[in-house]
Write a protein that holds these residues in place. Sequence first.
Motif, PDB file in Angstrom:
ATOM      1  N   GLY A  77      -2.516   1.446  -4.969  1.00  0.00           N
ATOM      2  CA  GLY A  77      -1.868   0.914  -3.489  1.00  0.00           C
ATOM      3  C   GLY A  77      -0.572   1.714  -2.685  1.00  0.00           C
ATOM      4  N   CYS A  78       0.111   1.150  -2.051  1.00  0.00           N
ATOM      5  CA  CYS A  78       1.021   1.582  -1.568  1.00  0.00           C
ATOM      6  C   CYS A  78       1.884   0.785  -0.626  1.00  0.00           C
ATOM      7  CB  CYS A  78      -0.560   2.358  -0.336  1.00  0.00           C
ATOM      8  SG  CYS A  78       1.594   3.754   0.966  1.00  0.00           S
ATOM      9  N   LEU A  79       3.615   2.120  -1.328  1.00  0.00           N
ATOM     10  CA  LEU A  79       4.256   0.683  -0.596  1.00  0.00           C
ATOM     11  C   LEU A  79       4.439   0.855   0.657  1.00  0.00           C
ATOM     12  CD1 LEU A  79       7.317  -0.005  -1.729  1.00  0.00           C
ATOM     13  CD2 LEU A  79       7.622   2.491  -0.110  1.00  0.00           C
ATOM     14  N   TYR A  80       3.595   1.403   1.687  1.00  0.00           N
ATOM     15  CA  TYR A  80       3.533   0.744   2.997  1.00  0.00           C
ATOM     16  C   TYR A  80       2.415   0.159   3.642  1.00  0.00           C
ATOM     17  CZ  TYR A  80       6.295   4.836   3.836  1.00  0.00           C
ATOM     18  OH  TYR A  80       7.587   6.120   4.055  1.00  0.00           O
ATOM     19  N   ASP A  81       1.811   0.039   4.099  1.00  0.00           N
ATOM     20  CA  ASP A  81       0.983  -1.736   4.761  1.00  0.00           C
ATOM     21  C   ASP A  81       0.263  -1.304   5.973  1.00  0.00           C
ATOM     22  OD1 ASP A  81      -0.226  -4.013   4.347  1.00  0.00           O
ATOM     23  OD2 ASP A  81       1.146  -5.694   5.199  1.00  0.00           O
ATOM     24  N   CYS A  82      -0.879  -0.199   6.178  1.00  0.00           N
ATOM     25  CA  CYS A  82      -1.024  -0.185   7.436  1.00  0.00           C
ATOM     26  C   CYS A  82      -2.497  -0.902   7.452  1.00  0.00           C
ATOM     27  CB  CYS A  82      -1.520   1.093   7.431  1.00  0.00           C
ATOM     28  SG  CYS A  82       0.031   2.768   7.138  1.00  0.00           S
ATOM     29  N   ASP A  83      -2.406  -1.660   8.598  1.00  0.00           N
ATOM     30  CA  ASP A  83      -3.571  -2.169   9.334  1.00  0.00           C
ATOM     31  C   ASP A  83      -5.117  -1.859   9.168  1.00  0.00           C
ATOM     32  OD1 ASP A  83      -1.925  -4.912   9.546  1.00  0.00           O
ATOM     33  OD2 ASP A  83      -2.195  -4.383  11.459  1.00  0.00           O
ATOM     34  N   TYR A  84      -5.042  -0.352   8.998  1.00  0.00           N
ATOM     35  CA  TYR A  84      -6.954   0.428   9.415  1.00  0.00           C
ATOM     36  C   TYR A  84      -6.702   1.243   8.340  1.00  0.00           C
ATOM     37  CZ  TYR A  84      -3.369   3.886   9.930  1.00  0.00           C
ATOM     38  OH  TYR A  84      -2.034   4.596   9.533  1.00  0.00           O
ATOM     39  N   CYS A  85      -5.654   0.018   7.090  1.00  0.00           N
ATOM     40  CA  CYS A  85      -6.093   0.723   5.503  1.00  0.00           C
ATOM     41  C   CYS A  85      -7.038   0.396   4.827  1.00  0.00           C
ATOM     42  CB  CYS A  85      -4.259   0.714   4.127  1.00  0.00           C
ATOM     43  SG  CYS A  85      -4.748   1.268   3.692  1.00  0.00           S
ATOM     44  N   TYR A  86      -7.844   1.509   4.391  1.00  0.00           N
ATOM     45  CA  TYR A  86      -9.165   1.233   3.642  1.00  0.00           C
ATOM     46  C   TYR A  86      -8.564   0.217   2.308  1.00  0.00           C
ATOM     47  CZ  TYR A  86      -9.235   5.829   0.437  1.00  0.00           C
ATOM     48  OH  TYR A  86      -8.693   5.911  -0.145  1.00  0.00           O
ATOM     49  N   LEU A  87      -7.853   0.682   2.080  1.00  0.00           N
ATOM     50  CA  LEU A  87      -7.106   0.256   0.180  1.00  0.00           C
ATOM     51  C   LEU A  87      -7.019  -1.496   0.164  1.00  0.00           C
ATOM     52  CD1 LEU A  87      -3.955   2.293  -0.651  1.00  0.00           C
ATOM     53  CD2 LEU A  87      -6.649   2.581  -1.530  1.00  0.00           C
ATOM     54  N   GLN A  88      -8.026  -2.321   1.624  1.00  0.00           N
ATOM     55  CA  GLN A  88      -7.105  -3.495   1.343  1.00  0.00           C
ATOM     56  C   GLN A  88      -8.884  -3.757   1.468  1.00  0.00           C
ATOM     57  OE1 GLN A  88      -4.821  -5.166   5.337  1.00  0.00           O
ATOM     58  NE2 GLN A  88      -5.815  -2.438   5.586  1.00  0.00           N
ATOM     59  N   TYR A 123      -3.732  10.873  -1.664  1.00  0.00           N
ATOM     60  CA  TYR A 123      -4.303  11.027  -0.994  1.00  0.00           C
ATOM     61  C   TYR A 123      -5.228   8.839  -0.506  1.00  0.00           C
ATOM     62  CZ  TYR A 123     -10.000  11.173   0.412  1.00  0.00           C
ATOM     63  OH  TYR A 123     -10.886  11.002   0.885  1.00  0.00           O
ATOM     64  N   ASP A 124      -4.856   8.064  -2.169  1.00  0.00           N
ATOM     65  CA  ASP A 124      -4.983   7.361  -1.577  1.00  0.00           C
ATOM     66  C   ASP A 124      -3.945   6.260  -1.833  1.00  0.00           C
ATOM     67  OD1 ASP A 124      -5.624   6.829  -4.261  1.00  0.00           O
ATOM     68  OD2 ASP A 124      -7.460   6.435  -4.284  1.00  0.00           O
ATOM     69  N   THR A 125      -3.035   6.697  -1.552  1.00  0.00           N
ATOM     70  CA  THR A 125      -1.618   6.036  -1.726  1.00  0.00           C
ATOM     71  C   THR A 125      -0.655   6.598  -0.713  1.00  0.00           C
ATOM     72  OG1 THR A 125      -0.086   5.249  -2.924  1.00  0.00           O
ATOM     73  CG2 THR A 125      -0.975   7.116  -3.162  1.00  0.00           C
ATOM     74  N   ASP A 126       0.766   6.752  -0.931  1.00  0.00           N
ATOM     75  CA  ASP A 126       1.851   7.620  -0.229  1.00  0.00           C
ATOM     76  C   ASP A 126       2.772   7.825  -1.443  1.00  0.00           C
ATOM     77  OD1 ASP A 126       3.867   8.916   1.104  1.00  0.00           O
ATOM     78  OD2 ASP A 126       2.548   8.288   3.079  1.00  0.00           O
ATOM     79  N   THR A 127       2.166   8.998  -2.070  1.00  0.00           N
ATOM     80  CA  THR A 127       2.967   9.095  -3.527  1.00  0.00           C
ATOM     81  C   THR A 127       5.058   9.610  -3.054  1.00  0.00           C
ATOM     82  OG1 THR A 127       2.184  11.449  -2.909  1.00  0.00           O
ATOM     83  CG2 THR A 127       1.605  10.413  -4.763  1.00  0.00           C
ATOM     84  N   THR A 156       1.743  12.191   3.878  1.00  0.00           N
ATOM     85  CA  THR A 156       2.758  11.408   3.827  1.00  0.00           C
ATOM     86  C   THR A 156       2.848  10.657   5.179  1.00  0.00           C
ATOM     87  OG1 THR A 156       4.806  11.181   3.137  1.00  0.00           O
ATOM     88  CG2 THR A 156       4.838  12.739   4.154  1.00  0.00           C
ATOM     89  N   LYS A 157       3.697   9.626   5.341  1.00  0.00           N
ATOM     90  CA  LYS A 157       4.089   9.158   6.128  1.00  0.00           C
ATOM     91  C   LYS A 157       6.091   8.809   6.117  1.00  0.00           C
ATOM     92  CE  LYS A 157       0.374   6.335   8.197  1.00  0.00           C
ATOM     93  NZ  LYS A 157      -1.041   5.452   7.318  1.00  0.00           N
ATOM     94  N   SER A 158       5.993   9.042   5.051  1.00  0.00           N
ATOM     95  CA  SER A 158       7.845   8.771   4.587  1.00  0.00           C
ATOM     96  C   SER A 158       8.378  10.129   5.025  1.00  0.00           C
ATOM     97  CB  SER A 158       7.597   8.851   2.999  1.00  0.00           C
ATOM     98  OG  SER A 158       8.662   9.268   2.778  1.00  0.00           O
TER      99      SER A 158
HETATM  100  S1  SF4 Z   1      -2.874   4.634   1.794  1.00  0.00           S
HETATM  101 FE1  SF4 Z   1      -1.709   5.068   4.133  1.00  0.00          FE
HETATM  102  S2  SF4 Z   1      -2.943   4.300   5.362  1.00  0.00           S
HETATM  103 FE2  SF4 Z   1      -2.860   3.209   3.635  1.00  0.00          FE
HETATM  104  S3  SF4 Z   1      -1.588   1.479   2.847  1.00  0.00           S
HETATM  105 FE3  SF4 Z   1      -0.373   3.949   2.259  1.00  0.00          FE
HETATM  106  S4  SF4 Z   1       0.459   4.876   4.274  1.00  0.00           S
HETATM  107 FE4  SF4 Z   1      -1.325   4.197   4.559  1.00  0.00          FE
END
Ligand code: SF4
Lengths: 317, 261
Positions: A77-88, A123-127, A156-158
């Motif tokens: 999971g991730c603190l951020y919430d990107c619409d294109y994120c495959y985690l969803q 990789y599959d989050t934003d640590t 990161t996007k942090s």
């Molecule tokens: S893992 Fe990356 S793409 Fe997915 S929600 Fe977090 S920052 Fe956005």
Amino acid sequence: MDHPQTQMIRRKFADSQVILIDHYKEVFNRPAQSFAAQSHSKKLILARKEGTFLHEGSQYSDGFDYQQFFYASSIMGCLYDCDYCYLQGLYPSANTVLFVNIEDAFEQLRPYLGKDTLVATSYDTDTLAIESLTHQTSMWLDFADQYENLYLEIRTKSANIKSLKSITLNPRVTLAWTLSPQEIINAYEHATPSLEKRLGAVVEAITLGWKVRLCIDPVIYTEKFAILYTELIEQVFRTIDPEAIEHLTLGSFRMSQSHLRSLKKLRRSDVAFYPYVVRDEMATYSEAIETHILETLLAKATQYLPKERIRTWQRQS
Amino acid sequence: MIYLITALDAEARPLCEYYRLKRDTSLPYTLYRNEEIVLVVSGMGRTNALMAVSALLGWRIPEEKDILINIGICGAPSEYRIGEALLIHQILDGDRRYYPDILYSHSLRETSMRCVDVPQSVLSDYPVDMESSPIFQAASRFFKLHQMAFLKIVSDHCTPELVTKEGVIELLRSHVNSLDTLISRLSAVQKQPPLFSTDERNTIEVFKTHFTKSQGSAIDDALTYFRLRNKGEFPPLNPLIPNSKRERSQLLEELIATLTA
Ligand code: SF4
């Protein structure tokens, strides 16, 4: 419960509700969760990971030709919430699971470190986004300090790089910032720092001496794509000296067909509903659009960087 | 629609008064309702609760915007005040556990709850009731986890023999405001409004009948893309449908290109 990281985190959330659970899956994998509704009220699940933390890098990402490429997954999971994120599409829940026993990841990695090995720790989050809570990036950096064959990529996007300030520089560590035009951030990258803040963090990291890579990836194709992304490249290199970055990575949106299907079910964002071309289970823009995206961006980027320092992702035909 | 479930008539009575619910005889259960709320009195215990909730939800299948609240009394250890309202975040039933999703802010005390088979005279580690687990199990087939809530009012410290009907009515009456607030919080949790009006949906469905199933999904996707990007009214979907397969495919291609340009 007794793990030092659990205790440290619980101290930070002294006023929060604590629910004792036996296994993270009891909560994280429940049926009938709503990813969309949970995104507005994410919960933190602390757990001990039983299996492996390490996974081999996938075809959707660039392993930079190291002898071995793993990604480490200590957070689901991730603190951020990107619409294109495959985690969803990957997870049934928008909550975050944090595996506190990161020391086991280091143990699992040790046997591989006779060869040059790249580990993507974010990789599959934003640590880095939750570094102030977990300190896991600092622990990775301390670990990497001891192994000459270990290379880390922290994507990161942090904009929060406070933790890097107190850490000895390591030339085998690359900080990779994902950058998007502000209009794309507003539309698709919810809860993430603005472009300006990200660029500020990049400048700061470079000033501190860290190796930095920039990623304009995934590029989201809209009718304003050419204007938005060429302006982005201009803005980036107005702020950042091109000589100071390792690479620029360019890549258009891509996703496995099954994740895309799950994304559609959520009906959260137009990104899921574009008429992609699906081949070999992978959804991408059509070859013509993909080529148009890369050519447009390359033409702009090569005004600042030699082609050798630009990496691109394109479907292998 | 707001679905309320109580085990006892005495629990239902103050709610019926407050919300002006009228008796309804559509089901072989004690049922009350008004325009927005339907309340069923399930009777005490596991089997009664499971059957009543299944019957209620099968009779009127919930929609995306609906919510369900189980409200009633519970026994509790002595650290819980008699009359205190509790919001349940974990239901323990033997070695099974259930978790309603609490995605809204509130001022109630949150706690775990044990669901047991008979009224308890021995103090447990957590508050106890007899219906939460089967209600959760039946309701989670129809509701997402964030659309359900379990609101319990402490009636006794595991002395069920001291609980009277009048006492129950009074306890519930003193918490209709807590229920009211919970209803509005629960209802406000992000819901996705439908993307298309009923008329638009009908037009789309009629249009899709001229195409294959996979072409139909492509039309759905392109229209959803168009709507989610806020491009306003979508182009008319009633052109003359050509007879030839090839021309139909071409028409479709052009439409998708227009919608996703
Ligand atoms: S893992 Fe990356 S793409 Fe997915 S929600 Fe977090 S920052 Fe956005």
